[in-house]
Structures are given as C-alpha cells and as structure tokens.
Design a protein around this motif. Structure first.
Motif, PDB file in Angstrom:
ATOM      1  N   MET A   7       0.817  -1.219   0.000  1.00 37.27           N
ATOM      2  CA  MET A   7       0.000   0.000   0.000  1.00 37.27           C
ATOM      3  C   MET A   7       0.848   1.266   0.000  1.00 37.27           C
ATOM      4  O   MET A   7       0.560   2.211  -0.739  1.00 37.27           O
ATOM      5  N   ASN A   8       1.901   1.299   0.814  1.00 36.05           N
ATOM      6  CA  ASN A   8       2.701   2.527   0.887  1.00 36.05           C
ATOM      7  C   ASN A   8       3.489   2.764  -0.399  1.00 36.05           C
ATOM      8  O   ASN A   8       3.626   3.893  -0.852  1.00 36.05           O
ATOM      9  N   VAL A   9       3.996   1.705  -1.031  1.00 38.92           N
ATOM     10  CA  VAL A   9       4.717   1.862  -2.299  1.00 38.92           C
ATOM     11  C   VAL A   9       3.731   2.200  -3.415  1.00 38.92           C
ATOM     12  O   VAL A   9       4.002   3.057  -4.261  1.00 38.92           O
ATOM     13  N   LYS A  10       2.566   1.570  -3.403  1.00 43.96           N
ATOM     14  CA  LYS A  10       1.538   1.860  -4.400  1.00 43.96           C
ATOM     15  C   LYS A  10       1.138   3.329  -4.349  1.00 43.96           C
ATOM     16  O   LYS A  10       0.963   3.978  -5.384  1.00 43.96           O
ATOM     17  N   ALA A  11       1.010   3.871  -3.158  1.00 38.77           N
ATOM     18  CA  ALA A  11       0.639   5.281  -3.010  1.00 38.77           C
ATOM     19  C   ALA A  11       1.663   6.199  -3.671  1.00 38.77           C
ATOM     20  O   ALA A  11       1.299   7.200  -4.294  1.00 38.77           O
ATOM     21  N   VAL A  12       2.935   5.853  -3.567  1.00 41.29           N
ATOM     22  CA  VAL A  12       3.977   6.661  -4.212  1.00 41.29           C
ATOM     23  C   VAL A  12       3.846   6.571  -5.726  1.00 41.29           C
ATOM     24  O   VAL A  12       3.842   7.591  -6.420  1.00 41.29           O
ATOM     25  N   PHE A  13       3.717   5.355  -6.251  1.00 46.43           N
ATOM     26  CA  PHE A  13       3.558   5.204  -7.704  1.00 46.43           C
ATOM     27  C   PHE A  13       2.297   5.923  -8.185  1.00 46.43           C
ATOM     28  O   PHE A  13       2.306   6.565  -9.242  1.00 46.43           O
ATOM     29  N   ASP A  14       1.209   5.831  -7.434  1.00 44.72           N
ATOM     30  CA  ASP A  14      -0.046   6.470  -7.834  1.00 44.72           C
ATOM     31  C   ASP A  14       0.065   7.991  -7.884  1.00 44.72           C
ATOM     32  O   ASP A  14      -0.701   8.644  -8.589  1.00 44.72           O
ATOM     33  N   PRO A  18       0.746   9.866 -14.964  1.00 46.72           N
ATOM     34  CA  PRO A  18       0.418   8.563 -15.556  1.00 46.72           C
ATOM     35  C   PRO A  18       1.497   7.962 -16.462  1.00 46.72           C
ATOM     36  O   PRO A  18       1.812   6.775 -16.341  1.00 46.72           O
ATOM     37  N   GLU A  19       2.076   8.735 -17.365  1.00 52.34           N
ATOM     38  CA  GLU A  19       3.073   8.168 -18.285  1.00 52.34           C
ATOM     39  C   GLU A  19       4.354   7.784 -17.546  1.00 52.34           C
ATOM     40  O   GLU A  19       4.956   6.747 -17.807  1.00 52.34           O
ATOM     41  N   VAL A  20       4.770   8.612 -16.613  1.00 54.53           N
ATOM     42  CA  VAL A  20       5.948   8.305 -15.804  1.00 54.53           C
ATOM     43  C   VAL A  20       5.672   7.058 -14.962  1.00 54.53           C
ATOM     44  O   VAL A  20       6.511   6.167 -14.853  1.00 54.53           O
ATOM     45  N   ARG A  21       4.496   6.993 -14.353  1.00 55.20           N
ATOM     46  CA  ARG A  21       4.123   5.820 -13.546  1.00 55.20           C
ATOM     47  C   ARG A  21       4.213   4.542 -14.386  1.00 55.20           C
ATOM     48  O   ARG A  21       4.787   3.546 -13.953  1.00 55.20           O
ATOM     49  N   ARG A  22       3.656   4.582 -15.586  1.00 50.51           N
ATOM     50  CA  ARG A  22       3.686   3.401 -16.459  1.00 50.51           C
ATOM     51  C   ARG A  22       5.127   2.973 -16.733  1.00 50.51           C
ATOM     52  O   ARG A  22       5.474   1.797 -16.612  1.00 50.51           O
ATOM     53  N   LYS A  23       5.980   3.920 -17.046  1.00 52.06           N
ATOM     54  CA  LYS A  23       7.378   3.602 -17.359  1.00 52.06           C
ATOM     55  C   LYS A  23       8.123   3.108 -16.124  1.00 52.06           C
ATOM     56  O   LYS A  23       8.946   2.202 -16.206  1.00 52.06           O
ATOM     57  N   MET A  24       7.833   3.699 -14.974  1.00 47.95           N
ATOM     58  CA  MET A  24       8.509   3.269 -13.750  1.00 47.95           C
ATOM     59  C   MET A  24       8.041   1.878 -13.316  1.00 47.95           C
ATOM     60  O   MET A  24       8.827   1.104 -12.768  1.00 47.95           O
ATOM     61  N   LEU A  25       6.795   1.551 -13.578  1.00 46.29           N
ATOM     62  CA  LEU A  25       6.324   0.198 -13.267  1.00 46.29           C
ATOM     63  C   LEU A  25       6.996  -0.836 -14.165  1.00 46.29           C
ATOM     64  O   LEU A  25       7.232  -1.973 -13.746  1.00 46.29           O
TER      65      LEU A  25
END
Length: 139
Positions: A7-14, A18-25
């Motif tokens: 949950m805590n890591v997901k909150a950071v990614f969220d 959006p485009e940066v999140r996709r690439k970082m995932l």
C-alpha cells in the motif's frame, strides 16, 4: 510473477504522472525479473527517502536499487544506486551512449525516450549481486 505493490509503495507510484508511472512500473518489473534470473534471491520492496527501493532480502548479497521521479524535473525519472559503489562508473564505461547519468548515483531517463532494457538489465543485475560478486569483474 511480479509481486503486488504494498500500500505505501503503491501510493507513491499512484502520485506520479500517468506516463511516468507506467514507465517506472516497467522498471519495477524488470528489477524483479532480473533478480529471479540472476539468483539474487527474494527482494524486499520498501520506501527509502519516500521512493520505491529494492534490496535483496539476503544480507550482504546486493546493493539497493531505488526508483524516483522528482517534481523539479517532471519529464525525467531515474534509477538510483548507492553512490559509494562503483556501479554507475562501471555502467558509464560499458554503456557510454545508451544512458544519461547523474554523477555516481543514477541513470536518468526522459519520459519520451525508449529505454534500452537489455543494457539496463545488466546494470540491475550488477547492483542486485554487487556484494555477492564483489571482487569479480563487473558487470
């Protein structure tokens, strides 16, 4: 299989655009894939300095890999390595044109660029096996 985000890591990614999140995932998935293929052992996913960080659960095995996006550079994201290692120096020697580097601590990516995942996988493997392979020629 890549583990679910805590949950805590997901909150950071969220919180990332959006485009940066996709690439970082994609980078996150690569870290877990490389760890499995290199026998790096179980990874611990945590937050360091409020940013997703990955370290082998086995003490003395690997060096931390951290992912980050900074509001001050909104079109960039990066993969960070412990600056007291020679990892980034080795990456710069091996891959002088594939990546942009920030000092001795990071590979920096532009939001619009395609990442050379084959080369990056070598860098990730070197970090996740850093202590195990210390003294051997790297990466």
């Amino acid at each position: 299989m890549t583990p679910f985000l805590t949950m805590n890591v997901k909150a950071v990614f969220d919180a990332y655009p959006p485009e940066v999140r996709r690439k970082m995932l994609v980078l996150r998935e690569a870290i877990f894939t490389v760890a499995a293929s290199q026998g790096a052992g179980q990874l611990e996913e945590t937050l360091k300095w409020g940013e997703p960080a990955y370290i082998t659960a086995e003490t003395g095995h690997g060096s931390t890999v951290r992912l980050a996006w900074k509001k001050s550079h909104p079109t960039q994201y990066a993969m960070y390595f412990i600056c007291t290692t020679n990892l980034v120096e080795a990456f710069r020697t091996l891959f002088p044109h594939q990546f942009k580097y920030e000092g001795n601590r990071a590979i920096v990516f532009q939001e619009t660029e395609d990442v050379d995942m084959d080369s990056l996988s070598i860098c990730i493997a070197a970090a996740l096996t850093y202590h195990r392979n210390k003294g051997r020629k790297r990466p």
